[in-house]
Design a protein around this motif. Structure first.
Motif, PDB file in Angstrom:
ATOM      1  N   GLY A 115       0.816  -1.217   0.000  1.00 29.26           N
ATOM      2  CA  GLY A 115       0.000   0.000   0.000  1.00 29.26           C
ATOM      3  C   GLY A 115       0.846   1.262   0.000  1.00 29.26           C
ATOM      4  N   ALA A 116       0.486   2.186   0.879  1.00 33.34           N
ATOM      5  CA  ALA A 116       1.172   3.484   0.969  1.00 33.34           C
ATOM      6  C   ALA A 116       2.463   3.322   1.769  1.00 33.34           C
ATOM      7  CB  ALA A 116       0.242   4.516   1.604  1.00 33.34           C
ATOM      8  N   PHE A 117       3.441   2.692   1.168  1.00 32.98           N
ATOM      9  CA  PHE A 117       4.674   2.344   1.884  1.00 32.98           C
ATOM     10  C   PHE A 117       5.563   3.551   2.187  1.00 32.98           C
ATOM     11  CE2 PHE A 117       5.763   2.132  -2.531  1.00 32.98           C
ATOM     12  CZ  PHE A 117       7.069   2.575  -2.613  1.00 32.98           C
ATOM     13  N   THR A 118       5.288   4.695   1.585  1.00 30.70           N
ATOM     14  CA  THR A 118       6.112   5.879   1.849  1.00 30.70           C
ATOM     15  C   THR A 118       5.537   6.774   2.936  1.00 30.70           C
ATOM     16  OG1 THR A 118       5.010   7.092   0.064  1.00 30.70           O
ATOM     17  CG2 THR A 118       7.072   5.929  -0.477  1.00 30.70           C
ATOM     18  N   ARG A 119       4.510   6.304   3.627  1.00 37.20           N
ATOM     19  CA  ARG A 119       3.960   7.095   4.743  1.00 37.20           C
ATOM     20  C   ARG A 119       5.034   7.269   5.808  1.00 37.20           C
ATOM     21  NH1 ARG A 119      -1.191   4.096   6.388  1.00 37.20           N
ATOM     22  NH2 ARG A 119      -0.407   4.805   8.360  1.00 37.20           N
ATOM     23  N   VAL A 120       5.026   8.417   6.443  1.00 37.51           N
ATOM     24  CA  VAL A 120       6.049   8.776   7.420  1.00 37.51           C
ATOM     25  C   VAL A 120       6.162   7.726   8.520  1.00 37.51           C
ATOM     26  CG1 VAL A 120       6.680  10.486   9.167  1.00 37.51           C
ATOM     27  CG2 VAL A 120       5.824  11.235   6.960  1.00 37.51           C
ATOM     28  N   GLU A 121       5.039   7.245   9.023  1.00 37.66           N
ATOM     29  CA  GLU A 121       5.069   6.282  10.119  1.00 37.66           C
ATOM     30  C   GLU A 121       5.792   4.995   9.699  1.00 37.66           C
ATOM     31  OE1 GLU A 121       1.737   7.038   8.820  1.00 37.66           O
ATOM     32  OE2 GLU A 121       1.850   8.944   9.863  1.00 37.66           O
ATOM     33  N   ARG A 122       5.523   4.550   8.491  1.00 38.06           N
ATOM     34  CA  ARG A 122       6.153   3.313   8.014  1.00 38.06           C
ATOM     35  C   ARG A 122       7.649   3.506   7.806  1.00 38.06           C
ATOM     36  NH1 ARG A 122       2.201  -0.007   3.970  1.00 38.06           N
ATOM     37  NH2 ARG A 122       0.396  -0.048   5.339  1.00 38.06           N
ATOM     38  N   LEU A 123       8.035   4.625   7.207  1.00 39.29           N
ATOM     39  CA  LEU A 123       9.454   4.865   6.977  1.00 39.29           C
ATOM     40  C   LEU A 123      10.196   5.087   8.288  1.00 39.29           C
ATOM     41  CD1 LEU A 123       9.422   7.063   3.743  1.00 39.29           C
ATOM     42  CD2 LEU A 123       9.943   4.630   3.980  1.00 39.29           C
ATOM     43  N   ASP A 124       9.555   5.735   9.260  1.00 38.50           N
ATOM     44  CA  ASP A 124      10.194   5.917  10.566  1.00 38.50           C
ATOM     45  C   ASP A 124      10.416   4.580  11.263  1.00 38.50           C
ATOM     46  OD1 ASP A 124      10.371   8.649  10.255  1.00 38.50           O
ATOM     47  OD2 ASP A 124       8.643   9.113  11.532  1.00 38.50           O
ATOM     48  N   ALA A 125       9.426   3.685  11.186  1.00 40.85           N
ATOM     49  CA  ALA A 125       9.578   2.354  11.786  1.00 40.85           C
ATOM     50  C   ALA A 125      10.685   1.571  11.071  1.00 40.85           C
ATOM     51  CB  ALA A 125       8.254   1.593  11.724  1.00 40.85           C
ATOM     52  N   LEU A 126      10.755   1.706   9.760  1.00 40.54           N
ATOM     53  CA  LEU A 126      11.801   1.037   8.988  1.00 40.54           C
ATOM     54  C   LEU A 126      13.174   1.585   9.371  1.00 40.54           C
ATOM     55  CD1 LEU A 126      12.721  -0.861   6.731  1.00 40.54           C
ATOM     56  CD2 LEU A 126      12.232   0.992   5.106  1.00 40.54           C
ATOM     57  N   ARG A 127      13.295   2.912   9.463  1.00 37.36           N
ATOM     58  CA  ARG A 127      14.573   3.519   9.871  1.00 37.36           C
ATOM     59  C   ARG A 127      14.995   3.044  11.260  1.00 37.36           C
ATOM     60  NH1 ARG A 127      12.191   8.134   7.793  1.00 37.36           N
ATOM     61  NH2 ARG A 127      13.105   8.790   5.841  1.00 37.36           N
ATOM     62  N   ALA A 128      14.029   2.960  12.172  1.00 37.96           N
ATOM     63  CA  ALA A 128      14.337   2.530  13.540  1.00 37.96           C
ATOM     64  C   ALA A 128      14.866   1.098  13.551  1.00 37.96           C
ATOM     65  CB  ALA A 128      13.103   2.657  14.425  1.00 37.96           C
ATOM     66  N   ALA A 129      14.241   0.216  12.781  1.00 39.69           N
ATOM     67  CA  ALA A 129      14.702  -1.178  12.726  1.00 39.69           C
ATOM     68  C   ALA A 129      16.093  -1.262  12.091  1.00 39.69           C
ATOM     69  CB  ALA A 129      13.703  -2.031  11.937  1.00 39.69           C
TER      70      ALA A 129
END
Length: 155
Positions: A115-129
């Motif tokens: 889906g909307a994989f570039t949403r801020v929340e998703r990218l922030d979680a990815l960066r954190a991992a």
């Protein structure tokens, strides 16, 4: 006569609206502005002591649906590290890339790239991992993980 007053009236209304907006949007607590300026200066000081390392190759992550590759996500990553740590990053890059791929594959299975994989929340979680993995491989000298490019190609 009215045609001559219309520009003056528009000017007065615009000025009044600007003053009202300024009063409405002004922070009633000037200490918060000082704290914000101090935080920006601290971050700027840390950034001056940082260097940025671009990882050499892109990461390709297959998105599998019904035992078939439904899409590919391609990412370019970089690291912000303490000054003088770039050589260490490059020396440990094979192990770092392996760990990053493990994280990216896990994220793909969890649906991060759906889906909307570039949403801020998703990218922030990815960066954190990714940051957690980078610190496990290199140490606390890693300040942040930078996602410099990301694209998804559906098959």
């Amino acid at each position: 006569m009215i045609a001559k007053l219309l520009p003056i009236l528009s000017l007065l209304i615009g000025t009044g609206a600007g003053v009202a907006a300024g009063m409405f949007l002004t922070d009633p607590n000037p200490e918060s502005h000082e704290a914000f300026v101090e935080e920006v200066e601290t971050h700027a000081d840390k950034s001056a002591e940082s260097e940025f390392v671009k990882l050499n190759n892109q990461f390709v992550v297959p998105l599998v649906k019904n035992d078939k590759v439904a899409a590919l996500v391609v990412l370019s990553l970089g690291l912000e590290v303490e000054q003088g740590m770039a050589e260490t990053v490059y020396q440990r890059e094979p192990k770092l890339r392996d760990g990053f791929l493990r994280v990216l594959f896990d994220q793909a299975v969890m649906g991060t790239f759906d889906g909307a994989f570039t949403r801020v929340e998703r990218l922030d979680a990815l960066r954190a991992a990714l940051l957690e993995e980078a610190r496990a491989q290199i140490g606390d000298s890693v300040r942040t993980v930078l996602i410099t490019d990301i694209a998804r190609q559906d098959t």
